[in-house]
Design a protein around this motif. Structure first.
Motif, PDB file in Angstrom:
ATOM      1  N   LYS A   1       0.697  -1.372   0.131  1.00  0.00           N
ATOM      2  CA  LYS A   1       0.032  -0.046   0.092  1.00  0.00           C
ATOM      3  C   LYS A   1       0.851   1.150   0.065  1.00  0.00           C
ATOM      4  O   LYS A   1       1.898   1.267   0.550  1.00  0.00           O
ATOM      5  N   VAL A   2       0.434   2.093  -0.700  1.00  0.00           N
ATOM      6  CA  VAL A   2       1.044   3.510  -0.794  1.00  0.00           C
ATOM      7  C   VAL A   2       0.860   4.400   0.299  1.00  0.00           C
ATOM      8  O   VAL A   2      -0.279   4.480   0.640  1.00  0.00           O
ATOM      9  N   ASP A   3       2.106   4.589   1.265  1.00  0.00           N
ATOM     10  CA  ASP A   3       1.779   5.714   2.322  1.00  0.00           C
ATOM     11  C   ASP A   3       2.964   6.446   2.464  1.00  0.00           C
ATOM     12  O   ASP A   3       3.744   6.769   1.772  1.00  0.00           O
ATOM     13  N   GLU A   4       3.179   7.005   3.681  1.00  0.00           N
ATOM     14  CA  GLU A   4       4.219   7.820   3.929  1.00  0.00           C
ATOM     15  C   GLU A   4       5.622   7.062   3.508  1.00  0.00           C
ATOM     16  O   GLU A   4       6.752   7.853   3.025  1.00  0.00           O
ATOM     17  N   LYS A   5       5.828   5.961   3.968  1.00  0.00           N
ATOM     18  CA  LYS A   5       7.128   5.426   3.707  1.00  0.00           C
ATOM     19  C   LYS A   5       7.444   5.164   2.108  1.00  0.00           C
ATOM     20  O   LYS A   5       8.560   4.940   1.752  1.00  0.00           O
ATOM     21  N   SER A   6       6.422   5.314   1.298  1.00  0.00           N
ATOM     22  CA  SER A   6       6.611   4.965  -0.117  1.00  0.00           C
ATOM     23  C   SER A   6       7.362   6.285  -0.744  1.00  0.00           C
ATOM     24  O   SER A   6       7.605   6.223  -1.704  1.00  0.00           O
ATOM     25  N   GLY A   7       7.045   7.287  -0.009  1.00  0.00           N
ATOM     26  CA  GLY A   7       7.506   8.747  -0.478  1.00  0.00           C
ATOM     27  C   GLY A   7       6.826   8.908  -1.691  1.00  0.00           C
ATOM     28  O   GLY A   7       5.777   8.701  -2.089  1.00  0.00           O
ATOM     29  N   GLU A   8       7.484   9.874  -2.647  1.00  0.00           N
ATOM     30  CA  GLU A   8       6.730  10.249  -3.882  1.00  0.00           C
ATOM     31  C   GLU A   8       7.817  10.366  -4.779  1.00  0.00           C
ATOM     32  O   GLU A   8       9.139  10.517  -4.705  1.00  0.00           O
ATOM     33  N   PRO A   9       7.419  10.383  -6.497  1.00  0.00           N
ATOM     34  CA  PRO A   9       8.396  10.235  -7.539  1.00  0.00           C
ATOM     35  C   PRO A   9       8.791  11.626  -7.252  1.00  0.00           C
ATOM     36  O   PRO A   9       8.478  12.780  -6.931  1.00  0.00           O
ATOM     37  N   ALA A  10      10.190  11.678  -7.663  1.00  0.00           N
ATOM     38  CA  ALA A  10      11.013  12.850  -8.071  1.00  0.00           C
ATOM     39  C   ALA A  10      10.506  13.897  -8.432  1.00  0.00           C
ATOM     40  O   ALA A  10      10.533  15.075  -7.822  1.00  0.00           O
ATOM     41  N   TRP A  11       9.668  13.924  -9.700  1.00  0.00           N
ATOM     42  CA  TRP A  11       9.140  14.883 -10.067  1.00  0.00           C
ATOM     43  C   TRP A  11       7.981  15.767  -9.611  1.00  0.00           C
ATOM     44  O   TRP A  11       7.759  16.978  -9.686  1.00  0.00           O
ATOM     45  N   SER A  12       7.394  14.869  -8.583  1.00  0.00           N
ATOM     46  CA  SER A  12       6.252  15.675  -7.848  1.00  0.00           C
ATOM     47  C   SER A  12       6.642  16.387  -6.800  1.00  0.00           C
ATOM     48  O   SER A  12       6.062  17.220  -6.204  1.00  0.00           O
ATOM     49  N   ASN A  13       7.888  16.405  -6.155  1.00  0.00           N
ATOM     50  CA  ASN A  13       8.519  17.386  -5.316  1.00  0.00           C
ATOM     51  C   ASN A  13       9.221  18.586  -5.739  1.00  0.00           C
ATOM     52  O   ASN A  13       9.439  19.558  -4.956  1.00  0.00           O
ATOM     53  N   GLU A  14       9.374  18.678  -7.043  1.00  0.00           N
ATOM     54  CA  GLU A  14       9.820  19.896  -7.605  1.00  0.00           C
ATOM     55  C   GLU A  14       8.843  21.131  -7.590  1.00  0.00           C
ATOM     56  O   GLU A  14       7.602  20.765  -7.491  1.00  0.00           O
ATOM     57  N   MET A  15       9.566  22.453  -7.573  1.00  0.00           N
ATOM     58  CA  MET A  15       8.556  23.451  -7.450  1.00  0.00           C
ATOM     59  C   MET A  15       7.633  23.703  -8.771  1.00  0.00           C
ATOM     60  O   MET A  15       6.487  24.009  -8.796  1.00  0.00           O
ATOM     61  N   THR A  16       8.343  23.190  -9.754  1.00  0.00           N
ATOM     62  CA  THR A  16       7.507  23.276 -10.961  1.00  0.00           C
ATOM     63  C   THR A  16       7.392  21.887 -11.492  1.00  0.00           C
ATOM     64  O   THR A  16       8.347  21.207 -12.055  1.00  0.00           O
ATOM     65  N   MET A  17       6.288  21.592 -11.935  1.00  0.00           N
ATOM     66  CA  MET A  17       6.100  19.987 -12.301  1.00  0.00           C
ATOM     67  C   MET A  17       6.058  19.999 -14.081  1.00  0.00           C
ATOM     68  O   MET A  17       5.796  21.072 -14.564  1.00  0.00           O
ATOM     69  N   PRO A  18       6.509  19.117 -14.486  1.00  0.00           N
ATOM     70  CA  PRO A  18       6.411  19.137 -16.135  1.00  0.00           C
ATOM     71  C   PRO A  18       5.349  19.226 -16.620  1.00  0.00           C
ATOM     72  O   PRO A  18       4.201  18.640 -16.046  1.00  0.00           O
ATOM     73  N   ASP A  19       5.194  19.921 -17.637  1.00  0.00           N
ATOM     74  CA  ASP A  19       4.095  20.366 -18.405  1.00  0.00           C
ATOM     75  C   ASP A  19       3.341  19.165 -18.672  1.00  0.00           C
ATOM     76  O   ASP A  19       2.072  18.940 -18.991  1.00  0.00           O
ATOM     77  N   SER A  20       4.131  17.962 -19.124  1.00  0.00           N
ATOM     78  CA  SER A  20       3.627  16.771 -19.511  1.00  0.00           C
ATOM     79  C   SER A  20       2.590  16.109 -18.668  1.00  0.00           C
ATOM     80  O   SER A  20       1.841  15.088 -18.982  1.00  0.00           O
ATOM     81  N   LYS A  21       2.774  16.329 -17.309  1.00  0.00           N
ATOM     82  CA  LYS A  21       2.226  15.691 -16.183  1.00  0.00           C
ATOM     83  C   LYS A  21       1.130  16.537 -15.641  1.00  0.00           C
ATOM     84  O   LYS A  21       0.401  16.038 -14.890  1.00  0.00           O
ATOM     85  N   THR A  22       1.099  17.851 -15.681  1.00  0.00           N
ATOM     86  CA  THR A  22       0.112  18.728 -15.092  1.00  0.00           C
ATOM     87  C   THR A  22      -1.288  18.384 -15.026  1.00  0.00           C
ATOM     88  O   THR A  22      -1.972  18.068 -14.134  1.00  0.00           O
ATOM     89  N   GLU A  23      -1.673  18.152 -16.610  1.00  0.00           N
ATOM     90  CA  GLU A  23      -2.906  17.879 -16.829  1.00  0.00           C
ATOM     91  C   GLU A  23      -3.517  16.486 -16.186  1.00  0.00           C
ATOM     92  O   GLU A  23      -4.592  16.281 -15.686  1.00  0.00           O
ATOM     93  N   VAL A  24      -2.456  15.371 -16.675  1.00  0.00           N
ATOM     94  CA  VAL A  24      -3.057  14.037 -16.090  1.00  0.00           C
ATOM     95  C   VAL A  24      -2.904  14.020 -14.720  1.00  0.00           C
ATOM     96  O   VAL A  24      -3.765  13.409 -13.873  1.00  0.00           O
ATOM     97  N   MET A  25      -2.156  14.703 -13.970  1.00  0.00           N
ATOM     98  CA  MET A  25      -2.049  14.805 -12.410  1.00  0.00           C
ATOM     99  C   MET A  25      -3.362  15.359 -11.811  1.00  0.00           C
ATOM    100  O   MET A  25      -3.845  14.854 -10.601  1.00  0.00           O
ATOM    101  N   ALA A  26      -3.851  16.499 -12.376  1.00  0.00           N
ATOM    102  CA  ALA A  26      -4.886  17.028 -12.024  1.00  0.00           C
ATOM    103  C   ALA A  26      -6.168  16.148 -12.360  1.00  0.00           C
ATOM    104  O   ALA A  26      -6.977  15.975 -11.217  1.00  0.00           O
ATOM    105  N   GLN A  27      -6.275  15.472 -13.164  1.00  0.00           N
ATOM    106  CA  GLN A  27      -7.324  14.510 -13.362  1.00  0.00           C
ATOM    107  C   GLN A  27      -7.504  13.485 -12.338  1.00  0.00           C
ATOM    108  O   GLN A  27      -8.248  12.923 -11.911  1.00  0.00           O
ATOM    109  N   ALA A  28      -5.923  12.732 -12.076  1.00  0.00           N
ATOM    110  CA  ALA A  28      -5.692  11.661 -11.069  1.00  0.00           C
ATOM    111  C   ALA A  28      -6.273  12.170  -9.633  1.00  0.00           C
ATOM    112  O   ALA A  28      -6.930  11.626  -8.943  1.00  0.00           O
ATOM    113  N   LEU A  29      -5.813  13.574  -9.101  1.00  0.00           N
ATOM    114  CA  LEU A  29      -6.136  14.228  -7.946  1.00  0.00           C
ATOM    115  C   LEU A  29      -7.787  14.100  -7.818  1.00  0.00           C
ATOM    116  O   LEU A  29      -8.242  14.020  -6.892  1.00  0.00           O
TER     117      LEU A  29
END
Length: 504
Positions: A145-173
């Motif tokens: 199960k994904v929890d705090e121990k799993s951490g996050e992908p490196a790209w999701s911790n950056e101040m600016t998210m890659p444009d290629s993932k912004t739209e699909v990330m909003a849909q997933a949220l």
């Protein structure tokens, strides 16, 4: 006519004389154990129902907050989600459930935990290294199960998210948040069913705690003040009094006295009492919703004080004066409920609401007549006061925005909303500005504007000084002064000099 004894079928008494005791245990001990067992089970049942009701109340607070974040993500994308997370982290609200438990988490703490979990799950789903299992309940990564121990992908911790993932990330949220809202709805349905089953089971047995004598008057030592405790009677004045009779729901009790109301009870004779947050919620209960009022009073009896009654009446006069007749009628309706409850006393409150909720014709007619008479008085006096104010030729003290220099024009610098996530300031002095302080000022400016009354915000958006002064003129002096101070604090007033200045 045959007598019906079926109502005693559910009677459960702990001191049953026919109890079968163990041969090695005396009968008195068996009776005491039987008593304790009954009371312990009843108390456990009561606490379980209370816990379920508290869960419903908590879900009722969290659901609209989650829905608000969901709507923001759908319209504004990932930036809105991150803005909410920063607000919770930097400016958390102290509001929390009134459980009295030590280290009770606040609503923002619970919402922040949920948003962190949802962000982590959505990020791994977008990354493609996780999947949803068990009917969207669990998001797992490599079988765990994904929890705090799993951490996050490196790209999701950056101040600016890659444009290629912004739209699909909003849909997933949005999908994960929608699942949580649906889960709350399903859980509420389960809790309500469980509460109904527990209450039905509770009603199957009549215990000694359910038997009350409603016709005797008892005197007990009071441990502290109660909202229904009446103050000592004041000496009667020489002014004529009219007697208003209230239907007595508990004859023989100490509260079976008629209510005496001064014939010339004007709003300016009432003490200036403050409207508490509880009273604000109480006066927003719709007309005729006696069941909702009864539940509110059961949870918060502070609205039954004399000062609360006076504050609600005063609010009714103010609302009628402003032309908000709907609010004025609700205030009169709720003030009558407070008055009836105070006159009938502790034992009579439940009986009063029982009559009203069961639509007793005589009780409803009496209440309706009292409501019409009281609101008619407020309506007439408001008209008279308006005429008196008009006759004063505008001599009432007011706050108006007027420039001392006739060549200076007053304008308005209003915020469009909270500061954006990525704040950029251009100009020569931009590099010397502290962006955190700028963001803090812009956020404070928006909060000040958003807290203004709707009528004032509408006038400000016109950017016409006459419209703003018209609204300020209808406010109380203290309220108008506070508004002007907040306009200055938020730098929402601008001053420009008209004409051509001679610089020679």
């Amino acid at each position: 006519m045959p007598l019906n004894y079926s109502k005693w079928d559910n009677l459960e008494l702990s001191d049953d004389s026919d109890i079968e005791e163990h041969p090695n245990v005396d009968k008195k001990s068996m009776i005491r154990w039987r008593q304790r067992d009954i009371h312990e089970k009843r108390e456990q049942q009561r606490l379980h129902i209370l816990k379920l009701n508290n869960e419903l109340a908590l879900n009722g607070v969290l659901r609209p907050r989650i829905t608000s974040v969901l709507d923001g993500v759908k319209s504004k994308g990932v930036s809105h989600y991150r803005a909410v997370q920063r607000r919770i982290k930097e400016q958390p609200s102290p509001d929390k459930p009134a459980t009295g438990a030590p280290n009770q988490p606040t609503y923002d703490m619970m919402l922040g935990q949920l948003l962190g979990d949802v962000w982590r799950e959505a990020a791994w789903l977008v990354d493609g290294d996780a999947k949803v299992e068990k009917g969207e309940v669990v998001v797992s990564k490599t079988g765990k199960k994904v929890d705090e121990k799993s951490g996050e992908p490196a790209w999701s911790n950056e101040m600016t998210m890659p444009d290629s993932k912004t739209e699909v990330m909003a849909q997933a949220l949005a999908e994960r948040l929608a699942w949580h809202v649906k889960g709350l709805d399903n859980r509420d349905a389960e809790v309500r069913d469980e509460i109904k089953k527990e209450e039905d089971a509770r009603k199957k047995k009549i215990t000694s705690g359910d038997i009350h004598d409603g016709f005797d008057s008892w005197a007990v030592n009071k441990s502290g003040p109660n909202p229904l405790d009446k103050p000592k009677p004041k000496p009667k004045s020489k002014e004529k009094e009219t007697v208003q009779e209230i239907e007595v729901l508990n004859p023989g009790g100490s509260s079976s006295k008629a209510t005496q109301v001064p014939a010339k009870a004007e709003e300016d004779e009432l003490p200036l009492e403050a409207m508490t947050p509880a009273l604000r919620k109480f006066i927003n209960i719709p007309l005729g919703a006696f069941e909702e009022s009864y539940k509110f009073i059961q949870n918060d009896s502070s609205v039954l004080t004399e000062s609360a009654h006076n504050a609600v009446l005063l609010e009714a006069f103010e609302a009628e004066r402003r032309g908000d007749k709907a609010l004025a009628r609700r205030c009169i309706h709720q003030s009558l409920i407070i008055n009836y409850c105070r006159e009938l006393g502790r034992d009579g409150v439940g009986l009063f609401f029982q009559r009203m909720i069961s639509h007793n014709p005589k009780s409803l007619k009496m209440f309706a007549d009292d409501f019409s008479r009281t609101y008619g008085h407020v309506e007439r006096r408001s008209v008279e006061l308006a005429k008196e104010a008009a006759a004063d030729d505008g001599e009432r003290e007011q706050i108006q925005l007027v420039a001392e220099d006739p060549n200076v024009k007053i304008g308005f610098n209003l915020p469009d909303g909270p500061p954006p996530e990525h704040l950029q300031i251009e100009g020569e002095a931009a590099e010397h500005l502290d962006m955190d302080k700028v963001r803090e000022f812009l956020q404070r400016k928006w909060e000040l504007f958003d807290g203004f009354p709707e009528q004032l915000k509408t006038a400000l958006r016109t950017e016409k000084l006459d419209e703003v002064n018209k609204v300020l003129g209808n406010m109380r002096l203290a309220e108008a002064e506070e508004v002007v101070e907040q306009l200055q604090e938020g730098d929402m007033l601008s001053f420009s000099e008209s004409g051509v200045r001679d610089m020679t």
